[in-house]
Design a protein around this motif. Structure first.
Motif, PDB file in Angstrom:
ATOM      1  N   GLU A  40       0.913  -1.153   0.081  1.00  0.00           N
ATOM      2  CA  GLU A  40       0.080   0.088   0.092  1.00  0.00           C
ATOM      3  C   GLU A  40       0.884   1.165   0.027  1.00  0.00           C
ATOM      4  O   GLU A  40       0.578   2.234  -0.803  1.00  0.00           O
ATOM      5  N   HIS A  41       1.953   1.287   1.058  1.00  0.00           N
ATOM      6  CA  HIS A  41       2.821   2.516   0.931  1.00  0.00           C
ATOM      7  C   HIS A  41       3.491   2.789  -0.486  1.00  0.00           C
ATOM      8  O   HIS A  41       3.609   3.792  -0.783  1.00  0.00           O
ATOM      9  N   PHE A  42       3.874   1.510  -1.105  1.00  0.00           N
ATOM     10  CA  PHE A  42       4.652   1.383  -2.639  1.00  0.00           C
ATOM     11  C   PHE A  42       3.633   2.364  -3.358  1.00  0.00           C
ATOM     12  O   PHE A  42       4.026   3.063  -4.184  1.00  0.00           O
ATOM     13  N   VAL A  43       2.416   1.775  -3.541  1.00  0.00           N
ATOM     14  CA  VAL A  43       1.523   2.419  -4.406  1.00  0.00           C
ATOM     15  C   VAL A  43       1.343   3.934  -4.188  1.00  0.00           C
ATOM     16  O   VAL A  43       1.157   4.733  -5.111  1.00  0.00           O
ATOM     17  N   ARG A  44       0.926   4.486  -2.777  1.00  0.00           N
ATOM     18  CA  ARG A  44       0.600   5.676  -2.561  1.00  0.00           C
ATOM     19  C   ARG A  44       1.985   6.554  -2.869  1.00  0.00           C
ATOM     20  O   ARG A  44       1.878   7.573  -3.276  1.00  0.00           O
ATOM     21  N   ALA A  45       3.090   5.866  -2.595  1.00  0.00           N
ATOM     22  CA  ALA A  45       4.408   6.649  -3.083  1.00  0.00           C
ATOM     23  C   ALA A  45       4.675   6.922  -4.398  1.00  0.00           C
ATOM     24  O   ALA A  45       5.068   8.252  -4.687  1.00  0.00           O
ATOM     25  N   LEU A  46       4.140   6.083  -5.207  1.00  0.00           N
ATOM     26  CA  LEU A  46       4.537   6.464  -6.735  1.00  0.00           C
ATOM     27  C   LEU A  46       3.331   6.543  -7.458  1.00  0.00           C
ATOM     28  O   LEU A  46       3.530   6.632  -9.054  1.00  0.00           O
ATOM     29  N   HIS A  47       1.938   6.670  -6.973  1.00  0.00           N
ATOM     30  CA  HIS A  47       0.875   6.672  -7.747  1.00  0.00           C
ATOM     31  C   HIS A  47       0.871   8.086  -8.611  1.00  0.00           C
ATOM     32  O   HIS A  47       0.610   7.947  -9.734  1.00  0.00           O
ATOM     33  N   GLY A  48       1.223   9.125  -7.907  1.00  0.00           N
ATOM     34  CA  GLY A  48       1.276  10.409  -8.529  1.00  0.00           C
ATOM     35  C   GLY A  48       2.226  10.555  -9.691  1.00  0.00           C
ATOM     36  O   GLY A  48       1.882  11.017 -10.938  1.00  0.00           O
ATOM     37  N   ASP A  49       3.550  10.055  -9.519  1.00  0.00           N
ATOM     38  CA  ASP A  49       4.531   9.980 -10.446  1.00  0.00           C
ATOM     39  C   ASP A  49       4.042   9.144 -11.721  1.00  0.00           C
ATOM     40  O   ASP A  49       4.128   9.487 -13.011  1.00  0.00           O
ATOM     41  N   VAL A  50       3.460   8.150 -11.313  1.00  0.00           N
ATOM     42  CA  VAL A  50       2.648   7.399 -12.625  1.00  0.00           C
ATOM     43  C   VAL A  50       1.770   8.146 -13.485  1.00  0.00           C
ATOM     44  O   VAL A  50       1.723   8.104 -14.635  1.00  0.00           O
ATOM     45  N   LEU A  51       0.793   8.570 -12.654  1.00  0.00           N
ATOM     46  CA  LEU A  51      -0.457   9.169 -13.292  1.00  0.00           C
ATOM     47  C   LEU A  51       0.145  10.350 -14.246  1.00  0.00           C
ATOM     48  O   LEU A  51      -0.284  10.351 -15.390  1.00  0.00           O
ATOM     49  N   ARG A  52       1.086  11.127 -13.749  1.00  0.00           N
ATOM     50  CA  ARG A  52       1.496  12.286 -14.477  1.00  0.00           C
ATOM     51  C   ARG A  52       2.122  11.806 -15.761  1.00  0.00           C
ATOM     52  O   ARG A  52       1.952  12.237 -16.870  1.00  0.00           O
ATOM     53  N   TYR A  53       3.141  10.744 -15.579  1.00  0.00           N
ATOM     54  CA  TYR A  53       4.034  10.396 -16.602  1.00  0.00           C
ATOM     55  C   TYR A  53       2.915   9.762 -17.715  1.00  0.00           C
ATOM     56  O   TYR A  53       2.930   9.882 -18.913  1.00  0.00           O
ATOM     57  N   VAL A  54       2.017   8.713 -17.460  1.00  0.00           N
ATOM     58  CA  VAL A  54       1.223   8.293 -18.466  1.00  0.00           C
ATOM     59  C   VAL A  54       0.140   9.263 -18.941  1.00  0.00           C
ATOM     60  O   VAL A  54      -0.201   9.161 -20.302  1.00  0.00           O
TER      61      VAL A  54
END
Length: 200
Positions: free
Chosen positions: A35-49
């Motif tokens: 859960e921490h892994f997803v929360r930490a990187l969700h924003g970066d992935v969303l911006r990138y895609v």
């Protein structure tokens, strides 16, 4: 609204270390770490895609697809690169696969002018919406290589060294692509402002 401003280098290094540690712990079966892994990187992935695909409406689906693929191959992640770099490479493949599927899928619209119908269906009146659309339009004028180098370093916040490793090219090439992208965007912005001035 997601910020497009990259974090400072020290903050990013610390965040990368944490995300990588969580990914490794999640690989071992720790659901809280996952859960921490997803929360930490969700924003970066969303911006990138969002920027890579040029389609904000499918960005959330692409982000979900990225994390689904990541968890499916997490057992192979050994932490040799940061979890963020690893995840962005998965996101890139997800976008490419999505674009390939869309290219062969027929588009059906019951409107005479389906492009106009699509534009009218877009949300408007959101904070920064017009600026975001303008930025996407400007970024679309860049070559693929310059756009991706610009997005990785200026939007996602990777260092030039990280972006070079991600793209598989020398650091100098990334610097050159970003510099040329900035110059092109500056020229376009100046031209747009000059065109708008008489109207004002």
């Amino acid at each position: 609204m997601i910020s497009v401003l990259p974090a400072s280098r020290a903050d990013r290094t610390s965040a990368d270390a944490s995300a990588t540690a969580w990914a490794l712990a999640a690989r071992g079966g720790d659901p809280e770490a996952a859960e921490h892994f997803v929360r930490a990187l969700h924003g970066d992935v969303l911006r990138y895609v969002t920027h890579l695909s040029g389609d904000p409406q499918t960005a959330h689906d692409l982000t979900q697809d990225t994390f689904a693929r990541a968890f499916g191959s997490l057992h192979r992640f050994e932490g040799r690169s940061s979890a963020r770099t690893w995840l962005l490479s998965i996101a890139r493949r997800a976008v490419v696969d999505s674009l390939r599927r869309a290219a062969v899928r027929p588009r059906i619209a019951d409107a005479v002018d389906w492009r106009l119908a699509q534009e009218q269906a877009q949300q408007r009146g959101l904070p920064g919406f017009d600026d975001g659309v303008a930025l996407l339009d400007l970024l679309e004028t860049l070559s693929d290589e310059r756009r991706e180098a610009f997005l990785l370093t200026q939007v996602v916040g990777l260092s030039y060294e990280e972006a070079a490793g991600f793209l598989g090219c020398p650091v100098g090439t990334v610097r050159s692509r970003v510099s040329r992208a900035r110059m092109a965007l500056d020229r376009l912005l100046q031209a747009a402002e000059a065109a708008a001035a008489p109207a004002a």
